[in-house]
Design an enzyme around this catalytic site. Structure first.
Site, PDB file in Angstrom:
ATOM      1  N   HIS A 186       0.809  -1.223   0.000  1.00  0.00           N
ATOM      2  CA  HIS A 186       0.000   0.000   0.000  1.00  0.00           C
ATOM      3  C   HIS A 186       0.842   1.273   0.000  1.00  0.00           C
ATOM      4  O   HIS A 186       0.318   2.363  -0.188  1.00  0.00           O
ATOM      5  CB  HIS A 186      -0.944   0.008   1.203  1.00  0.00           C
ATOM      6  CG  HIS A 186      -1.985  -1.070   1.117  1.00  0.00           C
ATOM      7  ND1 HIS A 186      -2.930  -1.116   0.117  1.00  0.00           N
ATOM      8  CD2 HIS A 186      -2.204  -2.163   1.882  1.00  0.00           C
ATOM      9  CE1 HIS A 186      -3.693  -2.187   0.281  1.00  0.00           C
ATOM     10  NE2 HIS A 186      -3.273  -2.855   1.346  1.00  0.00           N
ATOM     11  N   GLU A 242      -5.309 -12.001   7.608  1.00  0.00           N
ATOM     12  CA  GLU A 242      -6.118 -10.775   7.561  1.00  0.00           C
ATOM     13  C   GLU A 242      -7.460 -10.969   6.857  1.00  0.00           C
ATOM     14  O   GLU A 242      -8.032 -10.003   6.364  1.00  0.00           O
ATOM     15  CB  GLU A 242      -5.320  -9.615   6.946  1.00  0.00           C
ATOM     16  CG  GLU A 242      -4.615  -9.905   5.639  1.00  0.00           C
ATOM     17  CD  GLU A 242      -3.812  -8.701   5.125  1.00  0.00           C
ATOM     18  OE1 GLU A 242      -3.921  -7.597   5.671  1.00  0.00           O
ATOM     19  OE2 GLU A 242      -3.074  -8.873   4.139  1.00  0.00           O
TER      20      GLU A 242
HETATM   21  C1  3PY Z   1      -4.109  -4.395   7.569  1.00  0.00           C
HETATM   22  O1  3PY Z   1      -4.336  -3.935   8.700  1.00  0.00           O
HETATM   23  O2  3PY Z   1      -4.946  -4.955   6.859  1.00  0.00           O
HETATM   24  C2  3PY Z   1      -2.763  -4.284   7.040  1.00  0.00           C
HETATM   25  O3  3PY Z   1      -2.470  -4.859   6.019  1.00  0.00           O
HETATM   26  C3  3PY Z   1      -1.773  -3.422   7.755  1.00  0.00           C
HETATM   27  O4  3PY Z   1      -1.185  -2.545   6.843  1.00  0.00           O
HETATM   28 MG    MG Z   2      -4.078  -5.589   4.921  1.00  0.00          MG
END
Ligand code: 3PY
Ligand code: MG
Length: 257
Positions: free
Chosen positions: A48, A152
């Site tokens: 990012h 994530e």
């Molecule tokens: C998230 O919190 O999804 C991340 O990838 C941290 O940058």
């Molecule tokens: Mg992320």
């Protein structure tokens, strides 16, 4: 004299928290400054942030020259980038969106030399910086470099036990923003919400059970303290642009009083 060799693995074994800065701006000059902040390392965000591999090469060199380990969050979980970053002198690679055991195995294959993986030989910068003979670097590299799978998504959470048990994987790294977005089906970013913290407790347990380092993206003091309380020891503490913004806000506040 050989450049410093960052023994992250021994550092993690001490159990002491490792808090690092996170860079989005592609600048070796800024990386040299950020590396001198009172934090333990610098992570370059190729996903990012605005950092491409040619930028990362100069930044990794500047960070290492300042006496800190360089970490890289890659653009994606691809087969080429981990080896490329380690060749350039990075000590640790964090790959985003690792959702399955097969994806975790692919990450280890990309990051480790045989027999653990299939990283290709050619670590020009890393070899010279290590001060080791090629045969010794080959023997030591899998220990000297560390690879983290980002947890994530809800899918990764469901598979976290199998991911954590992947041979050769060194750690799990929670992306709490994406995790909370998928947990809430797109309704919220809540890095310290009840569901997020309960998911993160499960991730920390899977890491602990498999002898892996538990890491997460923090970003502010309150969030960092919360994650430390859950047993996380490898935490992204602050982003370059946020630090500048906070410094300016602090200055404005001080001038107003
Ligand atoms: C998230 O919190 O999804 C991340 O990838 C941290 O940058
Ligand atoms: Mg992320």
């Amino acid at each position: 004299m050989a450049a410093p060799h960052f023994d992250l693995r021994s550092r993690f074994a001490s159990g002491e928290p490792f808090l690092f800065s996170w860079m989005s701006v592609p600048s070796p000059a800024l990386a040299a400054q950020v590396a001198r902040l009172p934090l333990d390392g610098v992570c370059l965000d190729m996903q990012h942030g605005m950092i491409g591999f040619p930028d990362a090469v100069g930044m990794i060199a500047a960070i290492n020259a300042a006496g800190r380990p360089a970490l890289v969050r890659t653009l994606w979980n691809d087969a080429a980038t981990p080896g490329q970053c380690f060749d350039a002198g990075a000590s640790c690679v964090i790959a985003p969106m690792v959702n399955t055991r097969a994806q975790a195995e692919a990450l280890v294959r990309a990051a480790k030399y045989p027999p653990m993986g299939s990283r290709s030989w050619g670590g020009y910068t890393a070899l010279q910086a290590s001060g080791l003979a090629p045969a010794d670097y080959l023997r030591e590299a899998n220990r000297m470099t560390m690879v983290f799978a980002m947890i994530e998504t809800v899918e990764a959470l469901e598979n976290v036990e199998a991911i954590a048990a992947t041979p050769g994987l060194d750690g799990l790294f929670v992306g709490p923003s994406d995790l909370s977005i998928t947990l809430s089906k797109g309704a919220a970013i809540d890095k310290t919400g009840k569901d997020t913290l309960s998911a993160m407790t499960k991730v920390a347990a899977a890491a602990g059970k498999n002898g892996l380092v538990a890491g997460a993206f923090g970003g502010s003091a309150d969030v960092i303290k919360t994650y430390l309380g859950l047993g996380y020891t490898f935490i992204a503490a602050a982003v370059d642009v946020d630090l500048m913004q906070a410094g300016a806000a602090e200055l404005r506040k001080a001038l107003a009083t």
